[in-house]
Scaffold this motif. Structure first.
Motif, PDB file in Angstrom:
ATOM      1  N   CYS A  89      13.295   4.704 -22.054  1.00  0.00           N
ATOM      2  CA  CYS A  89      13.841   4.433 -23.481  1.00  0.00           C
ATOM      3  C   CYS A  89      15.123   4.398 -23.371  1.00  0.00           C
ATOM      4  CB  CYS A  89      13.228   5.694 -24.225  1.00  0.00           C
ATOM      5  SG  CYS A  89      14.062   7.144 -23.707  1.00  0.00           S
ATOM      6  N   GLY A  90      15.557   3.467 -24.574  1.00  0.00           N
ATOM      7  CA  GLY A  90      16.983   3.062 -24.581  1.00  0.00           C
ATOM      8  C   GLY A  90      17.527   2.697 -23.428  1.00  0.00           C
ATOM      9  N   ASP A  91      18.676   3.528 -22.809  1.00  0.00           N
ATOM     10  CA  ASP A  91      19.303   3.063 -21.480  1.00  0.00           C
ATOM     11  C   ASP A  91      18.873   3.933 -20.300  1.00  0.00           C
ATOM     12  OD1 ASP A  91      20.645   0.905 -22.877  1.00  0.00           O
ATOM     13  OD2 ASP A  91      22.151   2.191 -23.356  1.00  0.00           O
ATOM     14  N   ALA A 147      13.838  13.858 -21.409  1.00  0.00           N
ATOM     15  CA  ALA A 147      13.809  15.028 -22.575  1.00  0.00           C
ATOM     16  C   ALA A 147      14.351  14.440 -23.988  1.00  0.00           C
ATOM     17  CB  ALA A 147      14.578  16.208 -21.954  1.00  0.00           C
ATOM     18  N   SER A 148      15.023  13.413 -24.038  1.00  0.00           N
ATOM     19  CA  SER A 148      15.503  12.818 -25.249  1.00  0.00           C
ATOM     20  C   SER A 148      15.578  11.376 -25.107  1.00  0.00           C
ATOM     21  CB  SER A 148      16.761  13.558 -25.552  1.00  0.00           C
ATOM     22  OG  SER A 148      17.975  13.327 -24.587  1.00  0.00           O
ATOM     23  N   GLN A 198      11.663   2.879 -28.403  1.00  0.00           N
ATOM     24  CA  GLN A 198      10.426   3.341 -28.202  1.00  0.00           C
ATOM     25  C   GLN A 198      10.382   4.007 -26.653  1.00  0.00           C
ATOM     26  OE1 GLN A 198       7.009   1.499 -30.397  1.00  0.00           O
ATOM     27  NE2 GLN A 198       8.170  -0.360 -29.754  1.00  0.00           N
ATOM     28  N   LEU A 199       9.370   4.628 -26.539  1.00  0.00           N
ATOM     29  CA  LEU A 199       9.137   5.089 -25.074  1.00  0.00           C
ATOM     30  C   LEU A 199       8.169   4.130 -24.467  1.00  0.00           C
ATOM     31  CD1 LEU A 199       9.200   7.365 -22.808  1.00  0.00           C
ATOM     32  CD2 LEU A 199       6.898   8.373 -23.994  1.00  0.00           C
ATOM     33  N   ASN A 200       8.571   3.560 -23.160  1.00  0.00           N
ATOM     34  CA  ASN A 200       8.002   2.624 -22.620  1.00  0.00           C
ATOM     35  C   ASN A 200       7.461   2.851 -21.048  1.00  0.00           C
ATOM     36  OD1 ASN A 200       8.396   0.102 -24.437  1.00  0.00           O
ATOM     37  ND2 ASN A 200      10.264   1.181 -24.348  1.00  0.00           N
ATOM     38  N   LEU A 201       6.620   2.132 -20.337  1.00  0.00           N
ATOM     39  CA  LEU A 201       5.887   2.507 -19.070  1.00  0.00           C
ATOM     40  C   LEU A 201       5.462   1.169 -18.701  1.00  0.00           C
ATOM     41  CD1 LEU A 201       5.702   4.601 -17.077  1.00  0.00           C
ATOM     42  CD2 LEU A 201       3.331   4.929 -17.742  1.00  0.00           C
ATOM     43  N   ASN A 232      10.975   8.761 -30.153  1.00  0.00           N
ATOM     44  CA  ASN A 232      12.151   8.740 -29.716  1.00  0.00           C
ATOM     45  C   ASN A 232      12.804  10.210 -30.201  1.00  0.00           C
ATOM     46  OD1 ASN A 232      13.283   8.374 -32.378  1.00  0.00           O
ATOM     47  ND2 ASN A 232      13.213   5.915 -32.095  1.00  0.00           N
ATOM     48  N   GLY A 233      14.196  10.197 -30.106  1.00  0.00           N
ATOM     49  CA  GLY A 233      14.971  11.221 -30.585  1.00  0.00           C
ATOM     50  C   GLY A 233      14.472  12.564 -29.501  1.00  0.00           C
ATOM     51  N   ASP A 234      14.395  13.805 -29.944  1.00  0.00           N
ATOM     52  CA  ASP A 234      13.821  14.904 -29.177  1.00  0.00           C
ATOM     53  C   ASP A 234      12.679  14.716 -28.683  1.00  0.00           C
ATOM     54  OD1 ASP A 234      13.309  17.523 -28.083  1.00  0.00           O
ATOM     55  OD2 ASP A 234      13.279  18.488 -29.936  1.00  0.00           O
ATOM     56  N   MET A 235      12.381  14.469 -27.358  1.00  0.00           N
ATOM     57  CA  MET A 235      11.060  14.160 -26.742  1.00  0.00           C
ATOM     58  C   MET A 235      10.776  15.469 -25.843  1.00  0.00           C
ATOM     59  SD  MET A 235      10.747  10.852 -27.126  1.00  0.00           S
ATOM     60  CE  MET A 235      10.008  10.305 -25.711  1.00  0.00           C
TER      61      MET A 235
END
Length: 361
Positions: free
Chosen positions: A216-218, A227-228, A236-239, A295-298
């Motif tokens: 996510c992000g970088d 965790a964040s 977004q969260l990716n896999l 995103n944000g606090d994960m």
């Protein structure tokens, strides 16, 4: 009598999982008697830890877990040829989420509610009782109506809120071997599980299907959910995770739902990938590329199966045969980078497989 010498690993894994299941039974007994409740991790894994007798199904009448290919594909030798250079040899099957349910028609056929919660894509009818016959020709959320296949993975939660991928998710069909010309379509009814909900973080990292891990992000190559993540609309969260692409040609499924498939191996003395002799039939390599809008606090983000490294997914092929063959031949064997219509925008002169309605003309 069926030949099962190549399936010893399936038997061993089944025994191991059955032994592990005894722990789940102990947790349940303690909880029922007023003892300590099972941990969240134990509850999450319970769906894959139960030691249950097999049930006969339309695909597996004797309930032994072996579903033979009819006819079997024999006499195949893994290709060691070096094909013409083609950087791409793939097409996309973009499919949206249909529903969620604690069902798994591969691991727990005929047992609704036996699994942890799964997020389903593709065939809208997929449930615990799904078979090749029930999926065939069904309604689908994939862009190509001919793709009635079922795709599923453990559901993602942020605390108690279920987070679903939005819109079509990218499911690649690629060549997993160097000689992309040797790839042939999936047989109808082939099914398998990629990964293992009980795997450790190190096993997830070392899995042959691991591609970049959670990101996510970088932040990339994470074995667990970060965790964040940057709190921005574009994050977004990716896999991404790849499936084995070499088939033994004998079974559409085996008791462990994996041993009939294998990942390519390196051709000795080269950097080329080829199928092993035990699994000589080259099929498309499925690759999930999933994105969840969180995103944000994960810190409270988890999978229904447990920690991020418990990620796994299932595939149950129900493509209409002519359409799948046309896509495989044009895009994979043809060395193109195709969209869900079988069109490569970098090679417009090669045309498209499907029309504007994503159907075979």
């Amino acid at each position: 009598m069926r030949t099962r010498s190549r399936s010893l690993s399936a038997v061993l894994l089944t025994v191991a999982l059955a032994a592990t299941a005894l722990g789940a039974g102990t947790f349940a007994a303690a909880s029922d008697n007023g003892g300590p409740a099972p941990s969240a991790a134990a509850r999450a894994h319970a769906g894959h830890m139960k030691a249950q007798a097999a049930l006969p199904t339309a695909d597996d009448p004797d309930g032994d877990g072996y579903i033979p290919a009819v006819p079997p594909v024999t006499g195949v030798t893994p290709s060691t040829a070096t094909p013409p250079q083609a950087y791409f040899h793939e097409f996309q099957a973009n499919c949206s989420v249909t529903h969620t349910a604690p069902d798994d028609p591969i691991v727990y056929p005929g047992r609704p509610g036996a699994s942890h919660d799964h997020t389903f894509m593709g065939n809208t009818s997929t449930d615990a009782s799904s078979t090749t016959g029930s999926l065939n020709g069904g309604t689908t959320t994939c862009k190509a109506p001919a793709d009635a296949s079922a795709y599923w993975m453990p559901s993602l939660y942020n605390g108690e809120q279920k987070i679903l991928p939005v819109g079509p998710q990218v499911i690649y069909y690629k060549a997993g071997v160097t000689d992309y010309r040797s790839v042939r379509p999936f047989p109808k009814g082939l099914r398998f599980v990629v990964g293992n909900p009980l795997q450790s973080a190190q096993e997830f990292l070392g899995h042959k299907g691991f591609v970049e891990g959670w990101e996510c992000g970088d932040s990339f190559f994470n074995t667990d959910i970060p965790a964040s993540c940057p709190s921005r609309p574009d994050v977004q969260l990716n896999l991404r995770m790849q499936a084995p692409s070499c088939w033994n040609g004998l079974y559409l499924d085996t008791p462990d739902h994996q041993s009939h498939m294998a990942y390519p191996v390196v051709k000795p003395g080269t950097n080329d990938d080829m199928c092993p002799d035990s699994h000589p039939v080259a099929l498309p390599m499925v690759e999930f590329k999933m994105a969840w809008p969180v995103n944000g606090d994960m810190s409270q983000v988890r999978l229904a199966s447990g920690r991020g490294y418990s990620f796994h997914y299932d595939f149950f092929n129900a493509w209409e045969e002519r359409t799948l063959k046309a896509m495989v031949d044009h895009c994979i064997v043809g060395g193109l980078q195709c969209d869900p219509r079988g069109y490569d925008q970098n090679n417009p002169g090669r045309g498209a497989v499907l029309n504007a309605d994503y159907r075979l003309p």
